[in-house]
Motif scaffolding. Structure first.
Motif, mmCIF file in Angstrom:
data_model
loop_
_atom_site.group_PDB
_atom_site.id
_atom_site.type_symbol
_atom_site.label_atom_id
_atom_site.label_comp_id
_atom_site.label_asym_id
_atom_site.label_seq_id
_atom_site.Cartn_x
_atom_site.Cartn_y
_atom_site.Cartn_z
ATOM 1 N N VAL A 1 43.117 40.091 62.970
ATOM 2 C CA VAL A 1 44.264 40.994 62.870
ATOM 3 C C VAL A 1 44.823 40.897 61.464
ATOM 4 O O VAL A 1 44.745 39.859 60.807
ATOM 5 C CB VAL A 1 45.348 40.627 63.904
ATOM 6 C CG1 VAL A 1 44.843 40.890 65.314
ATOM 7 C CG2 VAL A 1 45.783 39.176 63.756
ATOM 8 N N ARG A 2 45.378 42.024 60.996
ATOM 9 C CA ARG A 2 46.000 42.059 59.683
ATOM 10 C C ARG A 2 47.456 41.645 59.776
ATOM 11 O O ARG A 2 48.103 41.787 60.807
ATOM 12 C CB ARG A 2 45.921 43.474 59.091
ATOM 13 C CG ARG A 2 44.540 43.903 58.642
ATOM 14 C CD ARG A 2 44.040 43.034 57.497
ATOM 15 N NE ARG A 2 44.925 43.066 56.357
ATOM 16 C CZ ARG A 2 44.811 43.917 55.337
ATOM 17 N NH1 ARG A 2 43.826 44.797 55.326
ATOM 18 N NH2 ARG A 2 45.658 43.870 54.339
ATOM 19 N N THR B 1 46.941 47.250 68.365
ATOM 20 C CA THR B 1 45.961 47.580 67.335
ATOM 21 C C THR B 1 46.562 48.624 66.419
ATOM 22 O O THR B 1 46.883 49.738 66.845
ATOM 23 C CB THR B 1 44.667 48.105 67.952
ATOM 24 O OG1 THR B 1 44.178 47.179 68.921
ATOM 25 C CG2 THR B 1 43.611 48.306 66.881
ATOM 26 N N ASP C 1 44.680 47.479 60.962
ATOM 27 C CA ASP C 1 43.520 46.800 61.549
ATOM 28 C C ASP C 1 42.296 47.700 61.497
ATOM 29 O O ASP C 1 41.176 47.238 61.221
ATOM 30 C CB ASP C 1 43.817 46.401 62.996
ATOM 31 C CG ASP C 1 44.953 45.406 63.090
ATOM 32 O OD1 ASP C 1 45.091 44.600 62.156
ATOM 33 O OD2 ASP C 1 45.703 45.447 64.090
#
Length: 559
Positions: A60-61, A114, A118
């Motif tokens: 994940v960012r 999400t 991402d």
């Protein structure tokens, strides 16, 4: 760059400009690769994997407000909370649109979001990436629930017990071998080194060597036991999901570096093979060159104007050149040769050698000049400053001479180059060296008489040549007398001190026999009779008082 620099040295300024033009794309490519590497590092900083029970699900960012590590920890915590709330083997998964992206629900609870960031990071469409993350979360929840059932715990316990039994058998076999194998190796070492103790007068006993070998083998066995226990503990911890993470950490600290080293070694094998081939070719070339010089020394191969003393120094120079060229060629294939640390170390060593080897290089170059310019050879008698003796060895850095007092003198070759070297053994015109000595005689003595006495003294000295005949020079008119110099040729350049001593003895004897006083170097006052020589001396020399004494001649012949 080394190849380019060589071209620059040989071709000059025009190729420097050409090189600059050609190097521009390369530099641009390097800059591009550096920028790409920095981009990857930044992505690693702003992205973090979501892991459950040591298994990585997805990345994940993060952002400045919510770092990637915190976000990944929140997602993993929610997944575990959902997995622990129920023992049902079926998980109801759902995707719902949200403000920040697509939300993933498990059993009705939000577990992850999400985002478009991402999607950009993974380079997937948002919907596809969300579906993939949903499936990963579903598998993680099912695996988490399944691994914590009573049946799974029983199976894990059985697995751990099996590993324990295997390790117990391993320890038993290990202890048995540890008890016998070191003693067997020590006994073998004692037998092999028994002759060493006899040759060294029991200074180095075979029992001491055997004890060292036994200690080393036992230390190796202890290391193997420690490695076995380490992996046994890791396998046991891997058997239970609660301790799986700790097992992975243990394995990561040891196994991953070992595997990395093995992978690096396997990837390095082509370069290692190249280095081995180059080393084999260099060794074969050196053997061929050595065989050539051995035949040259034995006289099988003739090489005109090539001195025998040059054979092995020339071979050593060729050997050093071949080894250095091989090292330069092999350098790009050495691991880490292109790293900044390795290059910095080589630069540092180069600076140290350049600063500390000025004298060494000067002596080495001077040794080459001394060796190849033929100013002296081994066995020649020379004089360098105050040192006088025979040359016994000419080395690259220094030359050894043995003085007439049997002293070993080491003279740096740079001193030989910068000083005057008198070689008494070299043949110039075939007549030999000219031995000379000077005496001062008063003005009252006839010149012809003095010359006759000096020539008689040289005739009595064995070792001085009769042909060309000796001659006398009037070297100077002093305040109180005339300086006469006797000159005689000799081919015994190595016996100059002895010949000069015998000549001086004979001069004293001849002058004493003829009642002539040697006034050199001091004069105090006139005698009663004036010191005026007759116009012409028509007398004869006195007879040889030592004519019957042959001990001196015998001694001269013996010397």
């Amino acid at each position: 760059m080394g190849m380019f620099m060589d071209r620059v040295r040989w071709l000059g300024l025009m190729l420097v400009l050409t090189l600059g033009v050609l190097a521009a794309p390369v530099l641009a490519q390097d800059a591009k690769e550096g920028a790409a590497q920095r981009t990857e590092e930044e992505e690693e900083i702003y992205a973090h994997p979501v892991s459950v029970d040591g298994q990585e699900l997805f990345k994940v960012r993060g952002s400045s407000a919510l770092p990637a590590t915190d976000r990944a920890a929140h997602v993993a915590k929610r997944i575990i909370e959902v997995a622990e709330k129920s023992d049902d083997r079926k998980v109801f998964m759902e995707i719902r649109p949200g403000e920040l992206g697509l939300n993933i629900y498990a059993d009705g609870e939000l577990v992850s979001v999400t985002t478009q960031a991402d999607s950009d990071f993974e380079e997937f469409d948002l919907e596809i990436l969300t579906q993939l993350q949903l499936e990963a979360i579903e598998r993680a929840i099912n695996t988490y629930r399944t691994s914590r059932t009573d049946e799974a715990f029983t199976a894990n316990a059985i697995t751990a017990a099996v590993w324990t039994l295997v390790f117990a058998g391993y320890c038993a076999l290990f202890l048995f071998c540890r008890k016998l194998f070191p003693n067997w190796v020590a006994g073998l070492a004692r037998q092999r080194t028994r002759g060493v103790g006899q040759a060294t007068g029991d200074v180095l006993k075979s029992d001491a060597i055997a004890s060292v070998v036994r200690f080393a083998v036992r230390g190796l066995f202890n290391l193997v036991l420690l490695v076995g226990f380490y992996y046994y503990l890791s396998l046991v911890l891997l058997s239970f999901p609660q301790t799986k993470l700790f097992a992975q950490i243990l394995i990561q600290y040891v196994t991953d570096p070992v595997i990395s080293v093995l992978k690096a070694f396997v990837s390095y094998l082509p370069n290692l093979l190249t280095i081995a081939v180059l080393a084999f070719l260099a060794r074969a070339l050196l053997k061929t060159i050595r065989l050539f010089f051995e035949n040259l020394e034995a006289g099988v191969i003739k090489w005109s104007n090539f001195e025998k003393e040059w054979i092995w120094p020339t071979y050593n120079l060729i050997q050093i050149t071949v080894i250095l060229m091989t090292m330069v060629i092999c350098f790009p294939y050495v691991p880490g040769a292109k790293s900044a640390a390795f290059q910095g170390l080589t630069i540092f060593l180069g600076v140290v050698l350049s600063l500390g080897s000025n004298t060494v290089v000067a002596n080495a170059l001077a040794g080459l000049f001394v060796l190849y310019k033929r100013s002296m050879r081994v066995g020649d008698r020379i004089r360098v400053g105050e040192h006088y003796g025979d040359v016994i060895e000419i080395k690259l850095m220094e030359t050894y001479i043995k003085s007439i007092k049997n002293e070993l003198i080491s003279i740096p070759n740079s001193t030989l180059i910068s000083s005057e070297v008198l070689n008494y053994s070299s043949k110039i015109d075939g007549r030999g060296l000219l031995l000379h000595s000077t005496v001062g005689i008063g003005y009252e003595e006839p010149r012809e008489k003095i010359e006759a006495m000096l020539i008689e003294a040289s005739r009595r000295t064995s070792g001085l040549k009769k042909n060309p005949p000796p001659f006398v020079l009037m070297e100077g008119l002093g305040d109180f007398g005339i300086n006469y110099q006797i000159n005689a040729f000799t081919t015994r350049g190595s016996s100059l001190p002895l010949l000069r001593s015998q000549l001086h003895k004979n001069i004293v004897d001849v002058f004493n026999e003829n009642k002539v006083a040697i006034m050199t170097p001091a004069y105090e006052g006139d005698t009663e009779d004036p010191k005026v020589a007759p116009a012409i001396w028509e007398g004869e020399l006195a007879p040889n008082s030592r004519a019957g004494d042959t001990s001196g001649d015998a001694k001269d012949k013996k010397d």
